[in-house]
Design an enzyme around this catalytic site. Structure first.
Site, PDB file in Angstrom:
ATOM      1  N   PHE A 287       0.856  -1.190   0.000  1.00  0.00           N
ATOM      2  CA  PHE A 287       0.000   0.000   0.000  1.00  0.00           C
ATOM      3  C   PHE A 287       0.888   1.234   0.000  1.00  0.00           C
ATOM      4  O   PHE A 287       1.703   1.420   0.903  1.00  0.00           O
ATOM      5  CB  PHE A 287      -0.931   0.042   1.218  1.00  0.00           C
ATOM      6  CG  PHE A 287      -1.851   1.229   1.173  1.00  0.00           C
ATOM      7  CD1 PHE A 287      -3.102   1.141   0.571  1.00  0.00           C
ATOM      8  CD2 PHE A 287      -1.459   2.461   1.684  1.00  0.00           C
ATOM      9  CE1 PHE A 287      -3.937   2.249   0.481  1.00  0.00           C
ATOM     10  CE2 PHE A 287      -2.292   3.572   1.597  1.00  0.00           C
ATOM     11  CZ  PHE A 287      -3.528   3.466   1.000  1.00  0.00           C
TER      12      PHE A 287
ATOM     13  N   ASP B 231       9.300   2.937   1.606  1.00  0.00           N
ATOM     14  CA  ASP B 231       8.130   3.698   2.043  1.00  0.00           C
ATOM     15  C   ASP B 231       7.938   3.487   3.546  1.00  0.00           C
ATOM     16  O   ASP B 231       7.467   2.441   3.981  1.00  0.00           O
ATOM     17  CB  ASP B 231       6.909   3.222   1.247  1.00  0.00           C
ATOM     18  CG  ASP B 231       5.619   3.891   1.710  1.00  0.00           C
ATOM     19  OD1 ASP B 231       5.616   4.534   2.778  1.00  0.00           O
ATOM     20  OD2 ASP B 231       4.605   3.751   0.999  1.00  0.00           O
TER      21      ASP B 231
ATOM     22  N   LYS C 259       2.192  10.593   8.153  1.00  0.00           N
ATOM     23  CA  LYS C 259       1.502  10.175   9.388  1.00  0.00           C
ATOM     24  C   LYS C 259       2.154  10.737  10.655  1.00  0.00           C
ATOM     25  O   LYS C 259       2.057  11.926  10.902  1.00  0.00           O
ATOM     26  CB  LYS C 259       1.415   8.646   9.432  1.00  0.00           C
ATOM     27  CG  LYS C 259       0.528   8.076   8.293  1.00  0.00           C
ATOM     28  CD  LYS C 259       0.103   6.658   8.577  1.00  0.00           C
ATOM     29  CE  LYS C 259      -0.523   5.985   7.370  1.00  0.00           C
ATOM     30  NZ  LYS C 259      -1.950   6.270   7.209  1.00  0.00           N
TER      31      LYS C 259
ATOM     32  N   THR D  57       2.525  23.924  -5.058  1.00  0.00           N
ATOM     33  CA  THR D  57       2.153  25.182  -4.399  1.00  0.00           C
ATOM     34  C   THR D  57       2.704  25.277  -2.990  1.00  0.00           C
ATOM     35  O   THR D  57       3.303  26.272  -2.607  1.00  0.00           O
ATOM     36  CB  THR D  57       0.619  25.325  -4.343  1.00  0.00           C
ATOM     37  OG1 THR D  57       0.131  25.374  -5.676  1.00  0.00           O
ATOM     38  CG2 THR D  57       0.205  26.600  -3.620  1.00  0.00           C
TER      39      THR D  57
END
Lengths: 392, 392
Positions: A108, A217, A248, A272
């Site tokens: 995931f 990850d 997280k 941005t």
């Protein structure tokens, strides 16, 4: 401080620009970013890019891998040809080359379209959405307890690594060479699947041999919960991974990368907000508390207690739970099957314990870093109670 | 209020869960989201999804369009077949169908891999990154001043719309049907390219006739800067667009959608944070100030003054600037060529004015909503000065 406060005000909707204030703000933020992120950086990873969330961190880290791969092929990442410039606008090669990222089943990595193309944990995340045709290898599935199944688990490592090599070859022939590999240190949503340090060492070697980058990850596993700041520190990799993403517990998304990965041109990776200065202040305080209260030590102490007791429970009740595993307090065990899991979860709820699940029959522990032995005991008592009730 | 404060503390790294507090927090946030976003929602768009940034808003809004398209084909979005479930895990159809999104040349919708596949403004954003093979149509290029070129510009609309229809047909035959169209009300980064209300009305009709959704990206144009809360309100669409994305001035990313677009299953669109409650408080205050200080009226008043004076300047100095255009204070004009633009920008800087560019030779105005007539005069004087210096 006033410079930081400015970031909460400069909404661009109601406040006018003021160049001097802006410059002071940028300087303050830059030095804060360095100070906060570099103090907890994985060894030899001195560059950090801040983002908003885990998905866009993985998206941009993958872009980083594509830039790096093309630089190796082209010899540089500045002299783009006219044809590359032109075709890139229309999504076509050579400007938008048909490169791929290798990922693992049950992984995931987020739910934007690029991150979804390397995510394979649940159908509900992926149904109806187009995805890139990229290679997917199997992640090791170990037999537990580990110390009784070493030989078989080593073979499992080799089987998966051989598949990685085959897929890299297959996709090279297919005209979609693998620019990078993305992998979780522990496949969290996929069922808390872990792999050995040797698996990761060999995976890194395969990546290097094929000019592919390695992206680890750590969105779920990062920030102390496994008993080290970063879970991949357990793997004793001979050189650092090329990129490590986080989010997280780190409050803000982003990734570390090695100096070699830095693109030559600025603005190749940009958006941005590039993170959130407000969250930086919260992270600074989180890291202070972690240090002052020695929370990583706490994770190790409480994790050890949890692990020991869970081992006892699995030996005592092998028909109910098995495959206790994990690091720190990032722990999990399997129920005998998914029905048994459902029963256990309900009984635990009756006993006042809310607990999460992952994979098809795993129950996972995800306490905060402040979780104490006293609370671990409460949980373990409740789990014993739930098992007894289920068996009654 | 304490419930809101909780969101700044519940970092999951150092604070333990407390279910009652959590529930109170969720209730407070839910009612805040409704109150804040619905008061400024585009007409007849009663659903809002909050996200982190513009790119992930567009990514998730596109996912929304894919779900909606497949629901029309399948008859529902709940009864997924075994084959769909299985193939989705491996990125393959029918689970991950080969659908496409139609976008326009010179568009900008963000820089994650999905958003990049519908972005076509600059090569530097796209080089080295794989992209989906999706259809790209031309966006109208008008001749200015508009009132002297109506006939030609109408033809330009028709030419672009005919291309949209051809591409939808072409990609249907190619096995990659168009599930949705993504478009900016004014192509901002691409050069402040505008299109007529009739163009957008016909575009919506084409989308409807082809079972495709229409997503209007108001990340740059939203939140009052064009003289209406949402720029597409100028288009008098007979029915609302299916989705409208926002970010930037809105502090937090997200999108509005019509009731019909709502997926039947929960968690189809989901991620860790789903926006940022802290930013919500800032947005609430921004909207309060906008209302109390009548900032949209201010935009209209100041925008009119700017537009009038820019018109005068373009008639007075046709060899330097032309094609004055835009809405509210979201205005732009072209320099005669890119060299002339560079000269103008430098002269303006010498005169104390920092101003942005877009497209190949456009200069764009992006003042905050608080920009006053007095400041507009300062800018206009400086622009006249810069033009005079360039011609000297």
């Amino acid at each position: 401080m006033p410079q930081i406060a400015f970031c909460f005000l400069n909404t661009n909707a109601i406040v006018l620009d003021n160049d001097r204030l802006k410059l002071a703000f940028i300087r303050t933020i830059n030095s804060k970013v360095r100070m906060i992120f570099i103090q907890v950086a994985p060894p030899q990873m001195s560059n950090v890019v801040t983002m908003m969330c885990g998905a866009c961190s993985n998206e941009n880290a993958m872009k980083h891998m594509f830039i790096s791969y093309q630089r190796k092929i082209r010899g540089n990442d500045t002299d783009y040809t006219e044809t590359e410039m032109k075709t890139s606008i229309t999504n076509l090669p050579p400007g938008c080359p048909e490169l791929s990222i290798l990922s693992f089943y049950e992984s995931f990595h987020g739910r934007t379209l690029g991150a979804l193309s390397v995510t394979h944990s649940k159908a509900i995340h992926k149904l109806d959405f187009p995805a890139f045709d990229w290679p997917i290898a199997h992640f090791p599935k170990y037999k537990y307890p580990l110390n009784e199944n070493m030989c078989e688990n080593d073979k499992e490592d080799d089987r998966c690594l051989a598949e990685v090599e085959e897929l890299i070859e297959k996709y090279r022939k297919k005209g979609k060479p693998v620019a990078g590999i993305i992998v979780e240190p522990i496949q969290a949503e996929g069922g808390d699947n872990e792999a050995s340090p040797i698996f990761f060492q060999k995976l890194q070697l395969i990546a290097k041999q094929n000019s592919a980058s390695l992206l680890i990850d750590e969105v779920q596993t990062g920030c102390g919960v496994t008993g080290k700041m970063w879970c991949h520190e357990y793997f004793n990799l001979p050189t650092p991974p090329d990129l490590v993403t986080f989010s997280k517990k780190m409050q803000v998304g982003g990734y570390y990368h090695t100096a070699e990965m830095k693109p030559s041109l600025s603005y190749r990776i940009f958006n941005t907000w590039m993170g959130d200065p407000g969250k930086l202040l919260i992270l600074e305080e989180v890291l202070n508390v972690m240090q002052q209260e020695k929370l990583i030590e706490n994770v190790n102490k409480v994790g050890k207690k949890l692990m020991n007791e869970l081992f006892h429970l699995q030996y005592e009740f092998p028909s109910v739970i098995n495959s206790v595993r994990g690091r720190g307090t990032f722990l999990a065990f399997n129920a005998a099957d998914s029905k048994m899991r459902q029963k256990l979860i309900l009984k635990l709820q009756e006993l006042g314990i809310n607990i999460g699940v992952c994979g098809e029959r795993s129950i996972r522990l995800r306490p905060a870093l402040t979780f104490q032995e006293r609370q671990a005991s409460m949980f373990l008592d409740a789990l014993r109670g739930a098992i007894t009730l289920v068996l009654a």
